[in-house]
Design a protein around this motif. Structure first.
Motif, PDB file in Angstrom:
ATOM      1  N   MET A  45       0.847  -1.179   0.000  1.00  0.00           N
ATOM      2  CA  MET A  45       0.000   0.000   0.000  1.00  0.00           C
ATOM      3  C   MET A  45       0.885   1.231   0.000  1.00  0.00           C
ATOM      4  SD  MET A  45      -2.942   1.186   2.631  1.00  0.00           S
ATOM      5  CE  MET A  45      -3.729  -0.353   2.415  1.00  0.00           C
ATOM      6  N   TYR A  46       0.414   2.246  -0.673  1.00  0.00           N
ATOM      7  CA  TYR A  46       1.176   3.469  -0.782  1.00  0.00           C
ATOM      8  C   TYR A  46       0.261   4.662  -0.541  1.00  0.00           C
ATOM      9  CZ  TYR A  46      -1.080   3.663  -5.322  1.00  0.00           C
ATOM     10  OH  TYR A  46      -2.011   3.695  -6.315  1.00  0.00           O
ATOM     11  N   GLY A  47       0.856   5.812  -0.330  1.00  0.00           N
ATOM     12  CA  GLY A  47       0.087   7.051  -0.206  1.00  0.00           C
ATOM     13  C   GLY A  47      -0.636   7.171   1.133  1.00  0.00           C
ATOM     14  N   MET A  48      -1.800   7.814   1.084  1.00  0.00           N
ATOM     15  CA  MET A  48      -2.581   8.111   2.283  1.00  0.00           C
ATOM     16  C   MET A  48      -3.112   6.866   2.973  1.00  0.00           C
ATOM     17  SD  MET A  48      -2.873  11.298   3.109  1.00  0.00           S
ATOM     18  CE  MET A  48      -4.340  11.249   4.109  1.00  0.00           C
ATOM     19  N   GLY A  49      -3.240   5.774   2.257  1.00  0.00           N
ATOM     20  CA  GLY A  49      -3.785   4.553   2.839  1.00  0.00           C
ATOM     21  C   GLY A  49      -2.948   3.998   3.982  1.00  0.00           C
ATOM     22  N   LYS A  50      -1.707   4.436   4.106  1.00  0.00           N
ATOM     23  CA  LYS A  50      -0.845   3.973   5.197  1.00  0.00           C
ATOM     24  C   LYS A  50      -1.374   4.406   6.558  1.00  0.00           C
ATOM     25  CE  LYS A  50       3.457   3.825   2.614  1.00  0.00           C
ATOM     26  NZ  LYS A  50       4.804   4.367   2.493  1.00  0.00           N
ATOM     27  N   ILE A  51      -2.178   5.455   6.563  1.00  0.00           N
ATOM     28  CA  ILE A  51      -2.781   5.936   7.816  1.00  0.00           C
ATOM     29  C   ILE A  51      -3.573   4.821   8.492  1.00  0.00           C
ATOM     30  CG2 ILE A  51      -4.978   7.122   8.229  1.00  0.00           C
ATOM     31  CD1 ILE A  51      -3.831   9.645   7.518  1.00  0.00           C
ATOM     32  N   PHE A  52      -4.232   3.993   7.708  1.00  0.00           N
ATOM     33  CA  PHE A  52      -5.081   2.947   8.257  1.00  0.00           C
ATOM     34  C   PHE A  52      -4.298   1.709   8.663  1.00  0.00           C
ATOM     35  CE2 PHE A  52      -8.234   5.689   6.574  1.00  0.00           C
ATOM     36  CZ  PHE A  52      -9.349   5.453   7.344  1.00  0.00           C
ATOM     37  N   ASN A  53      -3.012   1.675   8.417  1.00  0.00           N
ATOM     38  CA  ASN A  53      -2.186   0.548   8.856  1.00  0.00           C
ATOM     39  C   ASN A  53      -1.621   0.762  10.251  1.00  0.00           C
ATOM     40  OD1 ASN A  53      -2.629  -0.835   6.507  1.00  0.00           O
ATOM     41  ND2 ASN A  53      -0.756  -0.132   5.527  1.00  0.00           N
ATOM     42  N   THR A  54      -1.665   2.002  10.754  1.00  0.00           N
ATOM     43  CA  THR A  54      -1.192   2.250  12.110  1.00  0.00           C
ATOM     44  C   THR A  54      -2.285   1.854  13.103  1.00  0.00           C
ATOM     45  OG1 THR A  54      -1.988   4.529  12.081  1.00  0.00           O
ATOM     46  CG2 THR A  54       0.266   4.149  11.329  1.00  0.00           C
ATOM     47  N   LYS A  55      -1.923   1.808  14.371  1.00  0.00           N
ATOM     48  CA  LYS A  55      -2.850   1.305  15.374  1.00  0.00           C
ATOM     49  C   LYS A  55      -4.080   2.191  15.525  1.00  0.00           C
ATOM     50  CE  LYS A  55      -2.911  -0.585  20.006  1.00  0.00           C
ATOM     51  NZ  LYS A  55      -2.149  -0.887  21.205  1.00  0.00           N
ATOM     52  N   TYR A  56      -3.880   3.490  15.674  1.00  0.00           N
ATOM     53  CA  TYR A  56      -5.015   4.390  15.882  1.00  0.00           C
ATOM     54  C   TYR A  56      -5.172   5.426  14.774  1.00  0.00           C
ATOM     55  CZ  TYR A  56      -5.021   2.509  20.588  1.00  0.00           C
ATOM     56  OH  TYR A  56      -5.069   1.669  21.665  1.00  0.00           O
ATOM     57  N   GLY A  57      -4.355   5.372  13.755  1.00  0.00           N
ATOM     58  CA  GLY A  57      -4.394   6.367  12.694  1.00  0.00           C
ATOM     59  C   GLY A  57      -5.726   6.429  11.969  1.00  0.00           C
ATOM     60  N   GLY A  58      -6.242   5.280  11.590  1.00  0.00           N
ATOM     61  CA  GLY A  58      -7.522   5.236  10.887  1.00  0.00           C
ATOM     62  C   GLY A  58      -8.670   5.704  11.748  1.00  0.00           C
ATOM     63  N   LEU A  59      -8.638   5.341  13.018  1.00  0.00           N
ATOM     64  CA  LEU A  59      -9.706   5.755  13.933  1.00  0.00           C
ATOM     65  C   LEU A  59      -9.706   7.266  14.126  1.00  0.00           C
ATOM     66  CD1 LEU A  59     -11.958   4.968  15.926  1.00  0.00           C
ATOM     67  CD2 LEU A  59     -10.179   4.796  17.670  1.00  0.00           C
ATOM     68  N   ILE A  60      -8.543   7.838  14.329  1.00  0.00           N
ATOM     69  CA  ILE A  60      -8.450   9.291  14.531  1.00  0.00           C
ATOM     70  C   ILE A  60      -8.879  10.030  13.271  1.00  0.00           C
ATOM     71  CG2 ILE A  60      -6.825  11.185  14.913  1.00  0.00           C
ATOM     72  CD1 ILE A  60      -5.319   9.258  16.819  1.00  0.00           C
ATOM     73  N   PHE A  61      -8.401   9.573  12.112  1.00  0.00           N
ATOM     74  CA  PHE A  61      -8.779  10.214  10.866  1.00  0.00           C
ATOM     75  C   PHE A  61     -10.289  10.114  10.643  1.00  0.00           C
ATOM     76  CE2 PHE A  61      -9.560  10.227   6.296  1.00  0.00           C
ATOM     77  CZ  PHE A  61      -8.938  11.410   5.927  1.00  0.00           C
ATOM     78  N   SER A  62     -10.864   8.963  10.906  1.00  0.00           N
ATOM     79  CA  SER A  62     -12.302   8.771  10.714  1.00  0.00           C
ATOM     80  C   SER A  62     -13.122   9.627  11.672  1.00  0.00           C
ATOM     81  CB  SER A  62     -12.664   7.295  10.903  1.00  0.00           C
ATOM     82  OG  SER A  62     -12.013   6.519   9.949  1.00  0.00           O
ATOM     83  N   LEU A  63     -12.688   9.737  12.909  1.00  0.00           N
ATOM     84  CA  LEU A  63     -13.412  10.585  13.855  1.00  0.00           C
ATOM     85  C   LEU A  63     -13.304  12.061  13.478  1.00  0.00           C
ATOM     86  CD1 LEU A  63     -12.658   8.842  17.256  1.00  0.00           C
ATOM     87  CD2 LEU A  63     -14.837   8.971  16.049  1.00  0.00           C
ATOM     88  N   LEU A  64     -12.147  12.485  12.981  1.00  0.00           N
ATOM     89  CA  LEU A  64     -12.018  13.866  12.505  1.00  0.00           C
ATOM     90  C   LEU A  64     -12.942  14.130  11.323  1.00  0.00           C
ATOM     91  CD1 LEU A  64      -8.173  14.500  12.772  1.00  0.00           C
ATOM     92  CD2 LEU A  64      -9.997  15.474  14.193  1.00  0.00           C
ATOM     93  N   CYS A  65     -13.061  13.152  10.444  1.00  0.00           N
ATOM     94  CA  CYS A  65     -14.004  13.289   9.323  1.00  0.00           C
ATOM     95  C   CYS A  65     -15.439  13.320   9.824  1.00  0.00           C
ATOM     96  CB  CYS A  65     -13.823  12.148   8.336  1.00  0.00           C
ATOM     97  SG  CYS A  65     -12.287  12.206   7.420  1.00  0.00           S
ATOM     98  N   GLY A  66     -15.750  12.522  10.841  1.00  0.00           N
ATOM     99  CA  GLY A  66     -17.082  12.550  11.431  1.00  0.00           C
ATOM    100  C   GLY A  66     -17.393  13.904  12.044  1.00  0.00           C
ATOM    101  N   ILE A  67     -16.412  14.498  12.685  1.00  0.00           N
ATOM    102  CA  ILE A  67     -16.597  15.843  13.247  1.00  0.00           C
ATOM    103  C   ILE A  67     -16.794  16.857  12.129  1.00  0.00           C
ATOM    104  CG2 ILE A  67     -15.424  17.682  14.523  1.00  0.00           C
ATOM    105  CD1 ILE A  67     -14.166  15.427  16.252  1.00  0.00           C
ATOM    106  N   ALA A  68     -16.089  16.676  11.016  1.00  0.00           N
ATOM    107  CA  ALA A  68     -16.268  17.580   9.872  1.00  0.00           C
ATOM    108  C   ALA A  68     -17.690  17.475   9.330  1.00  0.00           C
ATOM    109  CB  ALA A  68     -15.254  17.247   8.782  1.00  0.00           C
ATOM    110  N   TYR A  69     -18.201  16.245   9.202  1.00  0.00           N
ATOM    111  CA  TYR A  69     -19.584  16.067   8.771  1.00  0.00           C
ATOM    112  C   TYR A  69     -20.543  16.727   9.765  1.00  0.00           C
ATOM    113  CZ  TYR A  69     -18.740  12.738   4.986  1.00  0.00           C
ATOM    114  OH  TYR A  69     -18.358  12.158   3.816  1.00  0.00           O
ATOM    115  N   PHE A  70     -20.270  16.575  11.046  1.00  0.00           N
ATOM    116  CA  PHE A  70     -21.147  17.156  12.067  1.00  0.00           C
ATOM    117  C   PHE A  70     -21.159  18.678  11.983  1.00  0.00           C
ATOM    118  CE2 PHE A  70     -21.637  18.923  16.371  1.00  0.00           C
ATOM    119  CZ  PHE A  70     -22.982  18.621  16.547  1.00  0.00           C
TER     120      PHE A  70
END
Length: 98
Positions: free
Chosen positions: A1-26
């Motif tokens: 995997m390359y690029g931004m998708g590496k965020i989801f390979n870390t332990k909490y990276g995907g969760l933090i990114f997803s919650l930030l996106c959820g806050i953006a939607y909110f």
């Protein structure tokens, strides 16, 4: 995997990114609620967990599905579009604070 998708390979990276996106939607939905209802603060308070956690769950599941299908270009486009969404939500937040 390359690029931004590496965020989801870390332990909490995907969760933090997803919650930030959820806050953006909110924030975007909050600005709509406050502009179109008389007393939307309570309504936004009740819907905030569903919007934030629901969006985060959908983002995590979508990225995991795209990883299983090995569509790495689509993952990058999906994540970049959500970065644009976060920037857009900052403008909505600034407009709300005026």
């Amino acid at each position: 995997m390359y690029g931004m998708g590496k965020i989801f390979n870390t332990k909490y990276g995907g969760l933090i990114f997803s919650l930030l996106c959820g806050i953006a939607y909110f924030i975007i939905i909050l600005s709509f609620i406050l502009k179109n209802t008389a007393q939307g603060g309570l309504l936004a308070f009740f819907f905030s967990p569903a919007i934030i956690a629901g969006a985060a769950l959908i983002i995590i599941k979508t990225v995991k599905r795209l990883q299983e299908e090995e569509k790495f270009r689509n993952i990058n486009l999906f994540l970049y579009s959500h970065i644009i969404l976060m920037a857009l939500s900052i403008f909505f937040l600034i407009d709300l604070l005026k």
